[in-house]
Write an enzyme that holds these catalytic residues in place. Sequence first.
Site, short mmCIF file in Angstrom:
data_model
loop_
_atom_site.label_atom_id
_atom_site.label_comp_id
_atom_site.label_asym_id
_atom_site.label_seq_id
_atom_site.Cartn_x
_atom_site.Cartn_y
_atom_site.Cartn_z
N SER A 261 -9.62 1.31 3.18
CA SER A 261 -8.80 2.17 2.37
C SER A 261 -7.74 1.42 1.57
CB SER A 261 -8.12 3.23 3.24
OG SER A 261 -7.23 2.61 4.16
N SER B 25 -9.95 -1.24 7.07
CA SER B 25 -9.29 -0.95 5.80
C SER B 25 -8.57 -2.13 5.13
CB SER B 25 -8.30 0.21 5.96
OG SER B 25 -9.01 1.43 6.03
N LYS C 1 0.84 -1.21 0.00
CA LYS C 1 0.00 0.00 0.00
C LYS C 1 0.87 1.25 0.00
CE LYS C 1 -3.94 1.71 2.82
NZ LYS C 1 -4.78 1.36 4.00
#
Length: 548
Positions: A193, A217, A112
């Site tokens: 997310s 997330s 990420k």
Amino acid sequence: MRFFSSLSVGIALVGAAAGLVTPYNTTSIGLGDFPSLINVTTEDLATGLEAGRFTSVDLVKAYSARIMEVNSTLRMVTEINPDALAIAAELDAMRANGTILGPLHGLPILIKNNIATADQMNNTAGSFALLGARVPHDSTLAAKLRKAGAIILGKTNLSQWANYRSNNSTNGWSAYGGQTEAAYYPHQDPSGSSSGSGVSSSIGLALSALGSETSGSILSPSDVNNLVGIKPTVGLTSRYLVIPISEHQDTVGPMARTVKDAAYLLQAIAGVDSNDNYTSAIPNNGTIPDYVAACDYSALAGKRIGVAWNVIDIYGPIDEPVMTAFQESVALIERAGATIVDANFTAFSEYVTDNNETLVLNADFLTNLATYLSELSYNPNDVKDLQDVRNFTHNFTQEDWPDRDTAVWDDALDNQGWNNSDPRFWAAYQANLYYGGEGGILGALERNNVSAVLLPTQLSPGIPALVGSPVITVPMGFYPADWNVTYNARKTLVETGPKVPFGLSFMGRKFDEATLVGLAYAYEQRTMHRDDVQPYIIPNIELGDFVK
Ligand SMILES: *[C@@H]1O[C@H](CO)[C@@H](O)[C@H](O)[C@H]1NC(C)=O
Ligand SMILES: *[C@@H]1O[C@H](CO)[C@@H](O)[C@H](O)[C@H]1NC(C)=O
Ligand SMILES: *[C@@H]1O[C@H](CO)[C@@H](O)[C@H](O)[C@H]1NC(C)=O
Ligand SMILES: *[C@@H]1O[C@H](CO)[C@@H](O)[C@H](O)[C@H]1NC(C)=O
Ligand SMILES: *[C@@H]1O[C@H](CO)[C@@H](O)[C@H](O)[C@H]1NC(C)=O
Ligand SMILES: *[C@@H]1O[C@H](CO)[C@@H](O)[C@H](O)[C@H]1NC(C)=O
Ligand SMILES: *[C@@H]1O[C@H](CO)[C@@H](O)[C@H](O)[C@H]1NC(C)=O
Ligand SMILES: *[C@@H]1O[C@H](CO)[C@@H](O)[C@H](O)[C@H]1NC(C)=O
Ligand SMILES: *[C@@H]1O[C@H](CO)[C@@H](O)[C@H](O)[C@H]1NC(C)=O
Ligand SMILES: *[C@@H]1O[C@H](CO)[C@@H](O)[C@H](O)[C@H]1NC(C)=O
Ligand SMILES: *[C@@H]1O[C@H](CO)[C@@H](O)[C@H](O)[C@H]1NC(C)=O
Ligand SMILES: CC(=O)N[C@H]1CO[C@H](CO)[C@@H](O)[C@@H]1O
């Protein structure tokens, strides 16, 4: 309840595919001779590499081409690592001379875009405020991946600032990376997310990916992208040089297509780190269990497993296909030898109207963001704290302010105004520990003497987030082909619709991931729900296109 809201607004996707070239033909040749990259496992790839059927260089070429094949549609990867091919060649050379660093040797993983690497890649949380910023060295997790022989193939797009900026944005949107979409329905909301990690892992743009979670997330994008996601105990995996929201809730974990693949990745990243003191709570003097060995077909036999029915009642009604699949899963788990008992979260109805979590997250963010920024070795926009980041955001056109507001920051800075060294912090945090602990998951586990508590993943993240306890989600089913499309608030993304997947969560005790892995594996192997549904978009490029 940030996790459930996918607030949004209809700006056209910031998707100018500038500089985006597709260097390879999208026809695939020789596919039959090689494992299809959407289904391949850690063990398949390791076996193929070891047998000399393909190399890590081949893998990097194939995965990079797959990324470029779909990125203009799905915008799930912000940057491919310019050093990936060279790293792969070095790992191939090591393998050739008999040096194998571990089961992930030579296998490409995406991370990420909030996990820092001290290389040519940026670490931005999706904000132009951090574009070009440098860190003095790798984050601990990036270093651990390299030490395990994994190839960090690139960075995945995310809901900007891990969804800690706006009340008016969309899941998977960042100023830097544009709007990520998921692969099971056109314009599918990827959730967030860790949106790009979810989409990338699901359609085989790398073996698997790392995401991060504060509240949902990892679990939520794993839910809608047909993945296994492990949200580890806070403190099992280091957050050092990961762009933070909250030291009390942040954790980094795997997003993979199978439980065993997730276990391999967790094995590589778990462990004590003197740069993140929360890891000193790892039991047994920091010894990490064998998560891969915990993958046991018979793990459900003789176990007591709870269901938090009152959570479903209080939130309900949930969509019928999800409820039906959940009830079938509970019955299947019972048939696999488990005893099913009620394990309600006793303070849940008080929790849903409580706002102490926001106080804790705001306070932590003020402190922890400033600490992260102070660790940068180069800070091109000289942003030192949240005030500076807000000013930058308000003044930089591509940040899309005010259309996407900064309401979360405005609340932290202007309404709350205190950080986590304030006396008021402790009271708020104690309230969270009660709702998540005695009145939540930890109390339910102890009172009912169960190994895990089950919920549909749509409902699972909030309570474990408060106490930092672990959760694993496994594919459980998908919405039927005639399901009506529902949209996000901006009406730009499809939240639920035909063939959109969903998952089952196993919630457990702190640092008891090995138990959860076993239960999740036993469930997965009996159901294999990931195979029930295929994405609407699948890259054509395969390994066979690159193997000489
Ligand atoms: C969010 O953005 C949309 C689209 O620009 C706008 O219509 C709406 O008023 C905004 N909402 C808030 C609360 O700012
Ligand atoms: C993917 O698309 C986004 C949005 O256009 C872009 O910012 C990003 O650089 C692209 N990724 C790659 C690897 O080119
Ligand atoms: C793509 O395939 C076509 C037809 O087979 C071929 O003419 C062309 O050279 C190929 N392009 C690349 C970049 O391989
Ligand atoms: C094997 O590869 C490693 C890593 O490149 C290197 O350090 C070592 O010298 C090599 N050994 C031999 C015998 O080539
Ligand atoms: C990182 O950002 C810088 C500054 O915009 C850019 O020049 C560089 O290409 C980016 N790195 C990668 C790997 O995209
Ligand atoms: C970890 O704890 C030690 C002892 O309290 C302290 O000296 C150190 O500064 C802490 N490190 C971090 C990164 O917080
Ligand atoms: C705990 O681990 C540390 C570091 O590996 C080691 O030095 C120490 O001896 C261990 N303590 C015990 C009680 O095993
Ligand atoms: C748990 O909650 C459900 C739904 O609210 C309720 O029917 C059930 O009686 C509760 N179980 C126990 C043991 O309290
Ligand atoms: C925080 O928790 C305390 C104790 O339960 C409660 O009195 C207070 O109203 C809560 N605060 C907020 C903002 O929800
Ligand atoms: C806010 O940002 C603008 C534009 O980047 C800059 O000129 C100004 O100095 C900043 N103000 C503060 C108080 O940082
Ligand atoms: C991946 O596996 C699923 C389930 O077995 C199968 O339906 C699908 O065709 C496979 N995909 C490819 C590209 O081989
Ligand atoms: C130079 C500039 O545009 N400054 C603006 C930055 O944003 C703030 C609002 O946060 C404005 O007040 C400034 O005028």
